[in-house]
Design an enzyme around this catalytic site. Structure first.
Site: not given
Ligand code: GUN
Length: 291
Positions: A52, A96, A119
């Site tokens: 990211k 996350q 998100d």
């Molecule tokens: N863990 C797995 N996929 C995601 C996601 O799309 N966002 C976040 N914040 N954590 C994750």
């Protein structure tokens, strides 16, 4: 049968965002800024967050990575989120997941300001999605919608079967496919672990979204000739021939199912690659929404 190529579509999304961000930069305007909070040392989370941050760099966004110890208290995490909520330069915040066991995930997600919830996991974002209001759409379903749009796949009046009802994939996916938009306007059936006659239901589907997390679950005898199959599975399966020691497996038995499909997403190389592009779209929009 055509492959829905996540690499091509995600690159196209990133290119569009880079062009727009370059224009902001040239005009001396504020650049989109994503802040990510990573707690502990979960291997998969480290990899996701690193991609990211790297993607932010590639397209010209600002990024902030805040690393916290596995032992961080809820109060400390609250304080960190509150600081980012109040930081005018930060447009999007993501924490996350998964979080350490002693931390209440729902409580944490709800604390992110809805205007920065890139998100799209918070109750406010999901509530808006259900009502068809503009909002941040969770990355996986948003990535799938971008893919359907890119390949101009006709969805109107089609029967879509979504297997899985999770808050982050199945449920929002079912809402998006049923909404009055393009892509959208599907008749949607949501299937899950208690569904009877799953095979018969899948055989009626023009579009199948497999998001149940069981490697190779969807077999050829469950798929109608000419169906569109979207594979959301990304299970790590032990594989001694790989350097990492594991292979990523989808929910679809690709070798069996692909020959029957009009379109299908591969794993890897499909939906997974779209999720970061979708997150970046949300972050760009969070920045735009401020104007
Ligand atoms: N863990 C797995 N996929 C995601 C996601 O799309 N966002 C976040 N914040 N954590 C994750």
């Amino acid at each position: 049968m055509q492959i829905l190529d996540g690499k091509i579509v995600s690159q196209s999304v990133k290119d569009q965002l880079k062009t727009k961000t370059d224009a902001l930069k040239a005009a001396g305007k504020k650049l989109p800024h994503l802040a990510a909070i990573l707690i502990g040392n979960n291997g998969a989370s480290e990899t996701y967050v690193a991609s990211k941050v790297k993607t932010c760099e590639e397209i010209g966004f600002k990024s902030t990575l805040l690393r916290l110890e596995e032992s961080v208290s809820e109060a400390e995490l609250f304080a960190a989120i509150e600081k980012l909520n109040n930081d005018n330069d930060v447009d999007g915040i993501l924490v996350q997941l998964p979080l350490p066991k002693h931390i209440d995930e729902e409580k944490i997600i709800s604390l992110i300001h809805p205007d920065k919830d890139v998100d799209g996991f918070s109750p406010v974002s999901i509530g808006k999605l259900v009502q068809g209001m503009p909002t941040f759409i969770p990355a996986t379903p948003y990535g799938i919608m971008l893919m359907l749009e890119h390949y101009e796949i006709e969805t109107s009046s089609k029967h879509a079967v979504v297997i899985g009802r999770s808050n982050i994939v199945g449920r929002p996916m079912s809402i998006l496919l049923s909404q009055n938009s393009n892509p959208g306007n599907c008749t949607v059936t949501v299937c899950h672990s208690r569904t009877n006659n799953l095979k018969e239901i899948c055989l009626q589907a023009d579009i199948i979204v497999a998001a149940l997390g069981k490697p190779g679950f969807l077999k050829a005898d469950m798929v109608k000739e000419g169906a569109v199959v979207i594979d959301v599975g990304i299970t790590r399966v032990a594989d001694a021939t790989k350097k990492t020691g594991f292979a990523i497996k989808g929910d679809v038995d690709f070798a069996e199912v692909a020959p029957k499909c009009s379109y299908i997403t591969p794993v890897p190389g499909g939906v997974g690659l779209m999720t970061i592009g979708a997150l970046m779209m949300n972050t760009y929009n969070a920045c735009e929404n401020k104007k």
